[in-house]
Write a protein that holds these residues in place. Sequence first.
Motif, PDB file in Angstrom:
ATOM      1  N   THR A 336     -41.680  30.243   7.565  1.00  0.00           N
ATOM      2  CA  THR A 336     -41.177  31.609   7.405  1.00  0.00           C
ATOM      3  C   THR A 336     -41.497  32.449   8.629  1.00  0.00           C
ATOM      4  O   THR A 336     -42.669  32.752   8.879  1.00  0.00           O
ATOM      5  N   PRO A 337     -40.509  32.833   9.434  1.00  0.00           N
ATOM      6  CA  PRO A 337     -40.784  33.778  10.513  1.00  0.00           C
ATOM      7  C   PRO A 337     -41.392  35.066   9.949  1.00  0.00           C
ATOM      8  O   PRO A 337     -40.980  35.565   8.908  1.00  0.00           O
ATOM      9  N   GLY A 338     -42.399  35.578  10.642  1.00  0.00           N
ATOM     10  CA  GLY A 338     -43.078  36.772  10.164  1.00  0.00           C
ATOM     11  C   GLY A 338     -44.253  36.495   9.260  1.00  0.00           C
ATOM     12  O   GLY A 338     -44.890  37.428   8.774  1.00  0.00           O
ATOM     13  N   LEU A 339     -44.628  35.251   9.038  1.00  0.00           N
ATOM     14  CA  LEU A 339     -45.821  34.890   8.280  1.00  0.00           C
ATOM     15  C   LEU A 339     -46.740  34.118   9.190  1.00  0.00           C
ATOM     16  O   LEU A 339     -46.613  32.914   9.380  1.00  0.00           O
ATOM     17  N   GLY A 340     -47.715  34.820   9.894  1.00  0.00           N
ATOM     18  CA  GLY A 340     -47.919  36.250   9.946  1.00  0.00           C
ATOM     19  C   GLY A 340     -47.082  36.946  11.004  1.00  0.00           C
ATOM     20  O   GLY A 340     -46.362  36.340  11.789  1.00  0.00           O
ATOM     21  N   GLN A 341     -47.316  38.282  11.048  1.00  0.00           N
ATOM     22  CA  GLN A 341     -46.599  39.132  11.990  1.00  0.00           C
ATOM     23  C   GLN A 341     -47.547  40.180  12.547  1.00  0.00           C
ATOM     24  O   GLN A 341     -48.529  40.556  11.902  1.00  0.00           O
ATOM     25  N   THR A 342     -47.252  40.610  13.764  1.00  0.00           N
ATOM     26  CA  THR A 342     -48.064  41.626  14.420  1.00  0.00           C
ATOM     27  C   THR A 342     -47.301  42.942  14.393  1.00  0.00           C
ATOM     28  O   THR A 342     -46.145  42.997  14.818  1.00  0.00           O
ATOM     29  N   VAL A 371     -46.036  44.495   3.453  1.00  0.00           N
ATOM     30  CA  VAL A 371     -47.405  44.990   3.581  1.00  0.00           C
ATOM     31  C   VAL A 371     -47.487  46.009   4.707  1.00  0.00           C
ATOM     32  O   VAL A 371     -47.095  45.718   5.842  1.00  0.00           O
ATOM     33  N   GLU A 372     -47.980  47.190   4.396  1.00  0.00           N
ATOM     34  CA  GLU A 372     -48.214  48.237   5.388  1.00  0.00           C
ATOM     35  C   GLU A 372     -49.673  48.672   5.318  1.00  0.00           C
ATOM     36  O   GLU A 372     -50.240  48.807   4.223  1.00  0.00           O
ATOM     37  N   ARG A 451     -57.236  41.861   1.447  1.00  0.00           N
ATOM     38  CA  ARG A 451     -57.160  40.494   0.939  1.00  0.00           C
ATOM     39  C   ARG A 451     -56.650  40.469  -0.493  1.00  0.00           C
ATOM     40  O   ARG A 451     -56.754  41.442  -1.229  1.00  0.00           O
ATOM     41  N   HIS A 452     -56.128  39.289  -0.847  1.00  0.00           N
ATOM     42  CA  HIS A 452     -55.737  39.040  -2.219  1.00  0.00           C
ATOM     43  C   HIS A 452     -56.961  38.584  -3.012  1.00  0.00           C
ATOM     44  O   HIS A 452     -57.744  37.747  -2.539  1.00  0.00           O
ATOM     45  N   THR A 453     -57.144  39.129  -4.183  1.00  0.00           N
ATOM     46  CA  THR A 453     -58.246  38.697  -5.039  1.00  0.00           C
ATOM     47  C   THR A 453     -57.950  37.288  -5.555  1.00  0.00           C
ATOM     48  O   THR A 453     -56.914  37.062  -6.181  1.00  0.00           O
ATOM     49  N   ALA A 464     -53.949  39.340   3.296  1.00  0.00           N
ATOM     50  CA  ALA A 464     -52.703  40.108   3.283  1.00  0.00           C
ATOM     51  C   ALA A 464     -52.498  40.831   4.605  1.00  0.00           C
ATOM     52  O   ALA A 464     -51.366  40.954   5.078  1.00  0.00           O
ATOM     53  N   ALA A 465     -53.583  41.327   5.204  1.00  0.00           N
ATOM     54  CA  ALA A 465     -53.501  42.032   6.483  1.00  0.00           C
ATOM     55  C   ALA A 465     -54.905  42.233   7.031  1.00  0.00           C
ATOM     56  O   ALA A 465     -55.874  42.285   6.278  1.00  0.00           O
ATOM     57  N   PHE A 466     -55.003  42.332   8.351  1.00  0.00           N
ATOM     58  CA  PHE A 466     -56.255  42.795   8.959  1.00  0.00           C
ATOM     59  C   PHE A 466     -55.914  43.590  10.210  1.00  0.00           C
ATOM     60  O   PHE A 466     -54.853  43.399  10.824  1.00  0.00           O
ATOM     61  N   THR A 467     -56.811  44.490  10.573  1.00  0.00           N
ATOM     62  CA  THR A 467     -56.558  45.371  11.705  1.00  0.00           C
ATOM     63  C   THR A 467     -57.449  45.013  12.878  1.00  0.00           C
ATOM     64  O   THR A 467     -58.515  44.400  12.722  1.00  0.00           O
TER      65      THR A 467
END
Length: 477
Positions: A336-342, A371-372, A451-453, A464-467
């Motif tokens: 899947t393109p965009g898994l992950g994405q920057t 995800v935002e 994160r997902h529980t 799910a995301a990290f900064t």
Amino acid sequence: MTFTSADHADDHTAVETRIIEGRLEPGAPDWVYLPVDVPPGVAEIGVRYSYDRPEPTSGVPGNALDIGIFDPRGHEPHRAEGFRGWSGGARDSFFLSDTEATPGYLPGPIRAGTWHIVVGPYTVAPQGLAYRLEVTLRRGAPGPAFTPRPAPTRATGRGPAWYRGDLHLHTVHSDGRREPAELVAAARSAGLDFMVSTDHNTPSSTAIWGHHAPEDLLIINGEEVTTRNGHLIAAGLPAGTWIDWRFRAVDGVLNRVVGELHEHGALAIAAHPFCPDVGCAWKFGFAEVDAVEVWNGPWTPDDEMSLRQWDAALVASERRWLPAVGSSDSHDHSDTPGLGQTVVWADDLSPEAILTGVRAGRSYVAESAAVEVAFEAHANGRRARIGERLAVAPDVTVECVVHVRGVPGGFVRFVTDEGSLAQLPLPAGGDGAVRWTTTPAVSKYVRVEVRHTPPQPTVFEGMAAFTNPIFLDPQAS
């Protein structure tokens, strides 16, 4: 290998094939060059190859042999003049002429002189590797010259904004399965604003992206420089620019390679540092690269290791820190393109603006466009966002605020140089704000993981995301 010269050719030699055979043993050189003398008057070169694949000893890799070609302008390492193509182990044949070429190879003049087919024994079984090449020359007048059509250097943007993209993608121009048009469609379907084309060791796709680029998707040229000691994403190369991959860490040339990228305005990104495949793990260190690909495809334990290694180095130097990025490394239709994405804060949707944001660490990484994440730190009327520094005294309270969308049942983890200091749940629906306070005396930086529980405490936590971090900088107060 020598072919019949044009002066002695007749109707029976308009197409002529010669055979090259050889054998490689374990410990063979990384690159073996097979000379082919091409006479004047040749319009097309074709190569087909095969090699034996004996059943390997248990626990030992089998045979794998890569292939490419250089023309008479030169094949020495770090000379781009003679490079005419590379397909690695993705194809068993290729051709090239003035007008067209197999994906991965560069159309252009078939010059008279000594060409070199390069074979790369990626792995050699204990039984050895026997290979056979059929080299075919077709004589005739050259066809019309190939006309490149690179991607536009700007797409329709929204001015200063957050832009989503995938920095690591493959097509049929290397070992990907998607045609360029298919990859563009998949990127748009994933809600991406930009993508970086990173086929292995060849710039051939950069000459055709203009046929497929829509107005609302920025296509940035790149290359995955695929060495035997790790892979380097070169993001932002001028169309047609080739970066040599024929080096190892012990050669000590990475600084020169990265300098070449910077001269072209490109970034050097260490790809999938803990990839378990042969030759994929990053062995060059991180002192010279511009960013590290912490997230590569679906979140797995090797991404978790990359995250921890990256985090451990965030305060290792006074001012220079290494931004983290994420990509899909999509090859197959099942990827899947965009898994992950920057997701990058940039002034516009242009290669220069996107790469500037990546270089500055003004970005976060997410699993999809659903995800935002918005992350800010506040103190004494001052504000800092992702990738910035907040200058306050050591004992001043800093409020960290995270707004999240699209992570139902998840949680937010606040991570500092001391480790995870807070873990707070998101609202059940996955949309909402989470707040936490600290001081520069306690936290030299703060970054966020969403994160997902997991369904059970023993199950691996999904990301799910990290900064990238916000640095709390008392010295500048």
